[in-house]
Design a protein around this motif. Structure first.
Motif, PDB file in Angstrom:
ATOM      1  N   LYS A 112       0.796  -1.218   0.000  1.00  0.00           N
ATOM      2  CA  LYS A 112       0.000   0.000   0.000  1.00  0.00           C
ATOM      3  C   LYS A 112       0.835   1.278   0.000  1.00  0.00           C
ATOM      4  CE  LYS A 112      -3.406  -0.032   2.909  1.00  0.00           C
ATOM      5  NZ  LYS A 112      -4.112  -0.168   4.203  1.00  0.00           N
ATOM      6  N   ASP A 113       1.836   1.340   0.874  1.00  0.00           N
ATOM      7  CA  ASP A 113       2.513   2.619   1.059  1.00  0.00           C
ATOM      8  C   ASP A 113       3.932   2.418   1.573  1.00  0.00           C
ATOM      9  OD1 ASP A 113       2.741   5.389   1.131  1.00  0.00           O
ATOM     10  OD2 ASP A 113       2.135   5.492   3.233  1.00  0.00           O
ATOM     11  N   ILE A 114       4.780   3.381   1.286  1.00  0.00           N
ATOM     12  CA  ILE A 114       6.161   3.429   1.788  1.00  0.00           C
ATOM     13  C   ILE A 114       6.422   4.833   2.312  1.00  0.00           C
ATOM     14  CG2 ILE A 114       8.604   3.431   1.125  1.00  0.00           C
ATOM     15  CD1 ILE A 114       8.012   1.252  -0.884  1.00  0.00           C
ATOM     16  N   HIS A 115       6.990   4.943   3.490  1.00  0.00           N
ATOM     17  CA  HIS A 115       7.390   6.262   3.987  1.00  0.00           C
ATOM     18  C   HIS A 115       8.694   6.140   4.771  1.00  0.00           C
ATOM     19  CE1 HIS A 115       6.161   5.504   8.180  1.00  0.00           C
ATOM     20  NE2 HIS A 115       5.115   4.904   7.683  1.00  0.00           N
ATOM     21  N   TRP A 116       9.429   7.241   4.829  1.00  0.00           N
ATOM     22  CA  TRP A 116      10.772   7.270   5.410  1.00  0.00           C
ATOM     23  C   TRP A 116      10.790   8.018   6.747  1.00  0.00           C
ATOM     24  CZ3 TRP A 116      15.259   5.204   3.009  1.00  0.00           C
ATOM     25  CH2 TRP A 116      15.043   4.637   1.745  1.00  0.00           C
ATOM     26  N   LEU A 129       3.362   2.626  -6.480  1.00  0.00           N
ATOM     27  CA  LEU A 129       2.390   2.253  -5.452  1.00  0.00           C
ATOM     28  C   LEU A 129       1.004   2.778  -5.801  1.00  0.00           C
ATOM     29  CD1 LEU A 129       4.542   2.984  -2.283  1.00  0.00           C
ATOM     30  CD2 LEU A 129       3.858   0.741  -3.137  1.00  0.00           C
ATOM     31  N   PRO A 130      -0.056   2.086  -5.356  1.00  0.00           N
ATOM     32  CA  PRO A 130      -0.002   0.780  -4.690  1.00  0.00           C
ATOM     33  C   PRO A 130       0.215  -0.346  -5.693  1.00  0.00           C
ATOM     34  CG  PRO A 130      -2.275   1.490  -4.930  1.00  0.00           C
ATOM     35  CD  PRO A 130      -1.434   2.619  -5.447  1.00  0.00           C
ATOM     36  N   LEU A 131       0.840  -1.417  -5.230  1.00  0.00           N
ATOM     37  CA  LEU A 131       1.086  -2.597  -6.058  1.00  0.00           C
ATOM     38  C   LEU A 131       0.248  -3.756  -5.542  1.00  0.00           C
ATOM     39  CD1 LEU A 131       4.941  -2.830  -6.753  1.00  0.00           C
ATOM     40  CD2 LEU A 131       3.120  -2.731  -8.448  1.00  0.00           C
ATOM     41  N   ARG A 132      -0.389  -4.462  -6.456  1.00  0.00           N
ATOM     42  CA  ARG A 132      -1.212  -5.607  -6.052  1.00  0.00           C
ATOM     43  C   ARG A 132      -0.844  -6.825  -6.868  1.00  0.00           C
ATOM     44  NH1 ARG A 132      -7.739  -6.610  -6.648  1.00  0.00           N
ATOM     45  NH2 ARG A 132      -8.021  -7.839  -4.751  1.00  0.00           N
ATOM     46  N   ILE A 133      -0.617  -7.934  -6.183  1.00  0.00           N
ATOM     47  CA  ILE A 133      -0.352  -9.199  -6.858  1.00  0.00           C
ATOM     48  C   ILE A 133      -1.406 -10.202  -6.409  1.00  0.00           C
ATOM     49  CG2 ILE A 133       2.117  -8.801  -7.158  1.00  0.00           C
ATOM     50  CD1 ILE A 133       2.656 -10.434  -4.674  1.00  0.00           C
TER      51      ILE A 133
END
Length: 438
Positions: free
Chosen positions: A365-369, A402-406
């Motif tokens: 769903k998400d990436i944050h630093w 993003l978002p990536l869905r498999i």
């Protein structure tokens, strides 16, 4: 071209090749889904005593929520948990009022747009009528404008209808907790909440079972109406007789065995709370990361694991939702924070009879630093490279955005066995790359 320019060009090409090689992923998590699917199927079939159902149900019952497609309601007679039904009824009334308000607002907006367009249309016709006295071609233009105007009106109506459709198809959370469970002052409120979770799952399957029977045998309607009153819900006294303490998982296992048994749909469905599903998926994700040239690892973030139960019209699923912390190894012992990512996995059964798992959807769903350790001194360019490697390790077949869905939607056992066999053979040929940490 000078020698210096040639050297610079070669150096740039070398750097570009190195960066490209970072994204050359042998196996992404998406490729490993068939193996995960077979493991999920095996975990879901474990009996109570062989699984961690009791342990993880005790750990997660306070983080379980229920969702459905509106306006679904569950009508079950129950005297011991009347508070839950009262809350549910109140929620349904509020939801109905909200839907009516949305409908009213949309209709009002449509009327206002239509009125404005009608006014604009009249003004334009008046202007064009004057123009038509000077040129016959203006009549054609007017007709074309009218056609375009009608098209615009149709599009507006379609957009509003789509918006209504979207509002009606959004999964909505509904209240299931009794007043005793909501009362934090009640010393048994956590026990009531545990009972409410189990009873809500019981109600879902009971309602679907009766609906299935009534659709299949219409002449049995009267018998099924009487059967509705025979639903057996767990009451707090029966719970406390067996479960002296929820921290004693064997007590909870005994409760599930005595009250339901391994083949009961409530137990078969609740088996999906087992953390083994999460461990299996994350383990294979770590495996995919292992065979990359970027040495990143991850660990769980406590308190972020939640479970959502989705009640669709013809099937039911469970969603595990979590956040993980990515780490960069420094030397052999030190790990420093990179970024955090949120993800979920939805495990879907084929129907309410729970014949087998039919599909798995995993979403990054998400990436944050926010938790990034500044002492690493990574440039923004390097951060982006690490992110791209991470996204490609999740799915090497999709654009890293993003978002990536498999998904794995073909869970036929024979097909899975063939895919798994091929994957095992490919894995044997993979070699861990040499890692150079600057």
């Amino acid at each position: 071209m000078s020698q210096q320019q040639t050297n610079n060009s070669l150096q740039q090409q070398i750097v570009a090749n190195e960066r490209a090689s970072l994204l050359d992923i042998d196996q992404s998590l998406e490729d490993l889904l068939p193996i995960i699917g077979t493991e999920f199927d095996a975990i879901s079939k474990k009996p109570i005593q062989s699984s961690f159902l009791a342990r993880d149900l005790v750990r997660m019952y306070g983080n379980i929520s229920f969702y459905r497609l509106p306006p679904t309601t569950i009508t079950t007679k129950n005297t011991t948990n009347s508070g839950s039904n009262e809350n549910l009824a109140g929620k349904n009334v509020e939801k109905k009022e909200e839907e009516e308000q949305i409908e009213e607002n949309l209709n009002k907006a449509e009327e206002e747009k239509a009125e404005k367009k009608e006014e604009d249309k009249k003004e334009e016709e008046q202007e064009n009528r004057i123009t038509s006295n000077n040129s016959s071609t203006s009549v054609v233009v007017i007709e074309n404008n009218n056609v375009e105007e009608k098209k615009d009106e149709n599009l507006t109506s379609t957009e509003i209808n789509n918006e209504k459709k979207e509002n009606n198809n959004v999964m909505e959370e509904f209240e299931f907790r009794s007043k005793e469970a909501l009362d934090k002052e009640n010393p048994l409120h956590s026990d009531y909440l545990f009972v409410d979770v189990v009873n809500q799952v019981t109600k879902i399957f009971f309602e679907k079972e009766n609906s299935f029977l009534m659709n299949k045998h219409a002449e049995m309607n009267k018998e099924n109406e009487e059967k509705k009153e025979e639903i057996e819900l767990l009451d707090i006294n029966s719970f406390l007789e067996i479960v002296k303490s929820k921290s004693v998982w064997n007590d909870v296992s005994k409760l599930l065995e005595v009250k339901y048994g391994n083949e009961h749909p409530v137990v078969r469905y609740l088996t999906l709370v087992d953390q083994a599903f999460v461990v299996s998926l994350l383990g294979h994700f770590a495996e995919a990361l292992f065979f990359t040239k970027t040495p990143i690892r991850f660990k769980d973030i406590r308190g972020t694991w939640k479970i959502k139960i989705y009640c669709y019209e013809n099937t039911i699923s469970m969603v595990h939702e979590r956040m993980e912390q990515m780490l960069l190894p420094i030397g052999n012992t030190l790990l420093k924070n990179l970024f955090q990512f949120s993800w979920n996995v939805e495990i879907i059964f084929d129907n309410y009879q729970l014949d087998h798992i039919s599909a798995i959807h995993v979403t990054l769903k998400d990436i944050h630093w926010d938790s990034y350790d500044n002492s690493l001194n990574l440039t923004e360019e390097k951060k982006q490279e690490i992110e791209k490697v991470f996204l490609k390790t999740f799915s090497k077949h999709q654009e890293p955005k993003l978002p990536l869905r498999i998904s794995l939607v073909d869970m036929d056992p024979k097909h899975l066995r063939l895919l798994v066999k091929n994957l095992r053979q490919q894995s044997k040929q993979l070699v861990k790359p040499v890692i150079q940490v600057s």
